[in-house]
Scaffold this motif. Structure first.
Motif, short mmCIF file in Angstrom:
data_model
loop_
_atom_site.label_atom_id
_atom_site.label_comp_id
_atom_site.label_asym_id
_atom_site.label_seq_id
_atom_site.Cartn_x
_atom_site.Cartn_y
_atom_site.Cartn_z
N ARG A 161 -4.39 3.67 21.26
CA ARG A 161 -3.16 4.43 21.40
C ARG A 161 -2.10 3.77 20.52
NH1 ARG A 161 -1.12 7.08 25.89
NH2 ARG A 161 -3.28 7.77 26.16
N PHE A 162 -1.40 4.55 19.72
CA PHE A 162 -0.30 4.02 18.92
C PHE A 162 0.97 3.99 19.77
CE2 PHE A 162 -3.08 5.28 15.41
CZ PHE A 162 -2.95 4.17 14.57
N HIS A 180 16.19 0.84 11.36
CA HIS A 180 15.74 0.77 9.97
C HIS A 180 14.51 1.64 9.74
CE1 HIS A 180 14.73 -0.91 6.06
NE2 HIS A 180 13.52 -1.19 6.52
N GLY A 181 13.63 1.68 10.72
CA GLY A 181 12.42 2.47 10.60
C GLY A 181 11.54 2.27 11.81
N ARG A 182 10.56 3.13 11.97
CA ARG A 182 9.65 3.06 13.12
C ARG A 182 8.27 2.63 12.63
NH1 ARG A 182 9.26 7.33 17.99
NH2 ARG A 182 11.02 6.00 18.60
N HIS A 183 7.81 1.52 13.17
CA HIS A 183 6.46 1.01 12.88
C HIS A 183 5.55 1.39 14.04
CE1 HIS A 183 3.22 -1.69 11.72
NE2 HIS A 183 3.27 -2.24 12.91
N GLN A 184 4.34 1.78 13.72
CA GLN A 184 3.38 2.16 14.75
C GLN A 184 2.42 1.01 15.02
OE1 GLN A 184 3.48 4.79 16.60
NE2 GLN A 184 5.03 5.96 15.50
N ALA A 185 2.59 0.36 16.18
CA ALA A 185 1.65 -0.67 16.62
C ALA A 185 0.46 0.01 17.30
CB ALA A 185 2.34 -1.64 17.56
N LEU A 186 -0.61 -0.73 17.48
CA LEU A 186 -1.84 -0.14 18.00
C LEU A 186 -2.32 -0.90 19.23
CD1 LEU A 186 -4.15 1.94 17.58
CD2 LEU A 186 -5.32 0.19 16.23
N ASP A 205 -1.82 4.26 31.28
CA ASP A 205 -2.35 5.62 31.11
C ASP A 205 -3.82 5.59 30.68
OD1 ASP A 205 -2.04 8.54 30.90
OD2 ASP A 205 -2.30 8.18 28.76
N LEU A 206 -4.13 4.68 29.74
CA LEU A 206 -5.51 4.61 29.24
C LEU A 206 -6.46 4.04 30.29
CD1 LEU A 206 -4.87 3.31 25.61
CD2 LEU A 206 -5.69 5.58 26.26
N ALA A 207 -5.94 3.18 31.18
CA ALA A 207 -6.79 2.55 32.19
C ALA A 207 -6.96 3.40 33.43
CB ALA A 207 -6.20 1.20 32.58
N ALA A 208 -6.15 4.45 33.57
CA ALA A 208 -6.19 5.27 34.78
C ALA A 208 -7.54 5.96 34.91
CB ALA A 208 -5.07 6.30 34.75
#
Length: 715
Positions: free
Chosen positions: A441-442, A457-463, A570-573
């Motif tokens: 999930r990003f 400044h900007g939005r970085h997508q972590a994973l 959410d992913l662990a549900a």
């Protein structure tokens, strides 16, 4: 073959080392001074027959003159140079940088491996290989090593430090190290070798890797935003781990210096201020060849050693791959000894009369630390090679005590290794539906404007990566946070998980760890690097973050943590299914649903009450109180719901009450709206919580915490 340094510069240095002038050499050779000057200025080189005469004049062999891969052994010998005391009378009680870290081999492993990762040669795509060698010397081996490091020259300085040990913390450590060597007849060497790394390139004094490590303090020349180090403190762990304050260095360079790359040797000694033979010494000393260009030729510089010299110093490297070997003389592991004492009893080696307990324990702790902090850097998958390989071996007088053990990340972190490998191979899924899957999930990291400007400044997508935990793993439901160098920076348990959540492990990749194609990769690396303290063990408020961005920039990181926890939950549900009782099958068996009493009947209750017995508390990185509490429960009693209340202890008046930021059940209970409800039939229950920093009226370090269990109204 002439494979070394150019003849002119090499000859000029040899003349300085031997104390000869160009005119004196010309006279010995029966030539003009102009002929020698032409060699020095690289306008010509001597004929082979003349080179034989030059070798004789320099007191060396013809092979040394032809190859020019080392200096002649004539002239100024290798020795120790001790920095003179300050002319203004100032004194240093030791290197303050060394106090930033504990003398702990696990801390050493974290700092040295991080430095090796930063210096990895990336162009060839190969990992950097780091090997730790623990080597205990006794008897003749120890005597030979002391002779090689010129112990007779050092002994008066150690004696002066010991005489003044009562007034210096560093002096007491040094005194204990010297006494241990002589009273027990043993010395532990710990060598850290890296291969496929840059090596200590550059001049002895000018800007470069060599000067930054050997000559200077608090200077970091790390290049690239993904570098782990930024304070210039990590190298201090080498000297902090030495009970004698002594580290020897042998470097194979990735770029030639003075025409050579192999066996560049130097030593550095860190002692407090002292007086020896009426002369004051400021602190550090260097082991090398005197520099004829320094005043009175006293200052020592690195020298190009022959194989016999590096062997006598226990600095022989395997092969010609570039990199550096650091030999910690008198290695100590204070934290490791404390752990062993806490365990109590005797180890198997002690029962069998084996006195190698210390080095065996050091071996185990190194392996554990490398696997814990660098499992991700040692993981590969798909077309991606690991960034790092590590191993540990243990010797005694050149005999094997423990075979070389290569650290396998899958042994230390099986679930997370599986998750990261799936990411590299492109086999992650959006939802966990089968055993062994890895979901992704990003999550956003909004980067602030530099200079305190408002806005983003900007939005970085972590994973985020998540997978089911293995049964062998103990610390469950945690997220490991890391950026480009894939060293675990932060570990955090996900709070407030729904009851019945299956055990999982998760990873957060940020910056270059996600991939170069993600927007604002460099900016994310730079921002998070500035948010790391010298220990590089968390992301939070730092002076650099405040100066370069703003005093509130760390809140961006807090928001990232919130996004990560939300995504993981959410992913662990578990997918909802008809007929399943809330909390899962295991909890469903343990819980008994109580029926309402019939009209006119009374519920039978006992006289016992829950008893708060065990409490551990610590201050978290954001200044919050973190507590874990164990409650003893009376049996055969209908237990009331209890509310944990955190308050600050005061001398008079009402205690200020703190709000909970997180409150979660661990065992034997469940949490609902800040209230504990105990599972019927169990004897003990455990819960943990973190206070809300915004509810603290004063700084946490100035307070004492009181925790109470209060029955809900009507109970």
């Amino acid at each position: 073959m002439e494979t070394g340094e150019e003849f002119g510069p090499w000859l000029a240095r040899q003349l300085k080392l031997t104390g000869k002038s160009q005119a004196e050499l010309a006279e010995e050779l029966g030539l003009t001074r102009a002929a020698v000057s032409a060699w020095i200025t690289k306008r010509s080189i001597p004929r082979p027959t003349v080179m034989q005469e030059i070798a004789r004049a320099l007191g060396t062999d013809i092979g040394t003159v032809h190859s020019r891969t080392t200096d002649t052994q004539a002239g100024l010998p290798v020795t120790w140079y001790h920095r003179p005391g300050y002319p203004d009378g100032g004194r240093d009680g030791g290197n303050a940088a060394a106090f930033a870290f504990e003398p702990d081999v696990q801390v050493l492993a974290r700092e040295t491996c991080q430095n090796s990762l930063d210096e990895r040669i990336r162009e060839n795509g190969r990992p950097v290989r780091v090997r730790y060698t623990i080597h205990e010397l006794t008897g003749e081996k120890l005597a030979a090593f002391r002779q090689a490091i010129l112990w007779d020259e050092l002994q008066p300085h150690y004696a002066a430090v010991s005489a003044n040990a009562a007034h210096q913390k560093v002096g007491r450590v040094i005194d204990a190290g010297v006494r241990d060597m002589f009273e027990n007849g043993r010395l532990v060497l710990l060598r850290v070798d890296d291969y496929n790394a840059s090596g200590l390139t550059g001049d002895d004094y000018d800007d470069g890797r060599f000067a930054a490590v050997v000559r200077r303090q608090l200077e970091s020349l790390k290049s690239g935003s993904s570098a782990g180090g930024s304070y210039g403190l990590g190298k201090a762990t080498l000297w902090a781990t030495s009970a004698l304050g002594l580290v020897l260095i042998n470097s194979t360079l990735s770029e030639p210096h003075e025409g050579r790359t192999e066996r560049r040797v130097i030593g550095r000694l860190e002692l407090p201020w002292r007086t020896v033979d009426g002369r004051t010494c400021a602190g550090p000393a260097w082991f090398g060849r005197p520099d004829p260009e320094s005043p009175a030729a006293e200052v020592t510089r690195s020298f190009w050693a022959n194989p016999e010299t590096v062997a006598s110093l226990h600095l022989t490297r395997d092969g010609d791959d570039p990199g550096t070997s650091f030999l910690i003389v008198g290695a100590q592991d204070v934290a490791g000894l404390a752990d062993d004492d806490a365990d109590g009893g005797k180890s198997d080696s002690e029962e069998n009369g084996d006195d190698t307990r210390d080095i065996r324990a050091m071996h185990r702790r190194l392996v554990a630390a490398l696997g814990r902090d660098f499992w991700a850097a040692m993981t590969g998958g798909g077309n991606r090679e690991p960034l790092l390989e590590t191993s540990v071996r243990t010797l005694r007088n050149d005999e094997i005590v423990l075979e070389e053990e290569r650290v396998d990340p899958a042994n230390e972190e099986p679930s997370r290794t599986r998750a990261l490998r799936a990411h590299f191979e492109g086999t992650t899924v959006e939802r966990l539906t089968e055993s062994g899957q890895v979901a992704h999930r990003f999550v956003p990291l909004d980067l602030p404007l530099s200079g305190g400007g408002r806005g983003t400044h900007g939005r970085h997508q972590a994973l985020v990566l998540i997978t089911a935990a293995e049964e062998s793993e103990e610390e469950l439901n945690q997220v490991h946070y890391m950026r480009g160098n894939l060293m675990t920076v932060k570990k955090a348990r996900v709070p407030n998980l729904p009851l019945g959540t299956d055990p999982f492990q998760a990873v957060l990749l940020v910056g270059r760890a996600v991939g170069d194609s993600v927007p604002f990769v460099n900016e994310a690396e730079e921002f998070l690097r500035a948010a790391e303290p010298p220990e590089h063990d968390r992301w939070g408020q730092t002076d650099e973050l405040t100066l370069r961005w703003s005093h509130s920039a760390f809140r961006r990181i807090n928001r990232l943590t919130t996004e990560v926890n939300s995504a993981v939950k959410d992913l662990a549900a578990r997918p909802k299914s008809a007929g399943r009782r809330p909390g899962g099958e295991k909890l469903g068996k343990a819980l008994v649903l109580k029926q309402s009493p019939a009209a006119g009947s009374r519920v039978r209750t006992g006289t016992g009450r829950p008893d708060l017995q065990e409490l551990s508390a610590e201050i978290g990185p954001a200044g919050e109180w973190r507590v874990t509490a164990e409650v003893k429960l009376p049996r055969g009693v209908e237990l009331p719901a209890m509310r944990p209340v955190a308050e600050l202890d005061v001398r008079s008046g009402p205690r200020p009450r703190l709000a909970w930021a997180e409150l979660e059940a661990v065992d034997g209970c469940e949490v609902e709206d800040g209230v504990l409800r105990f599972v019927p039939g169990v004897g003990r229950a455990t819960f943990r919580g973190s206070t809300d920093v915004e509810s603290h009226p004063v700084r946490t370090t100035l307070t004492r915490l009181v925790l109470e269990l209060r029955a809900e109204k009507g109970d």
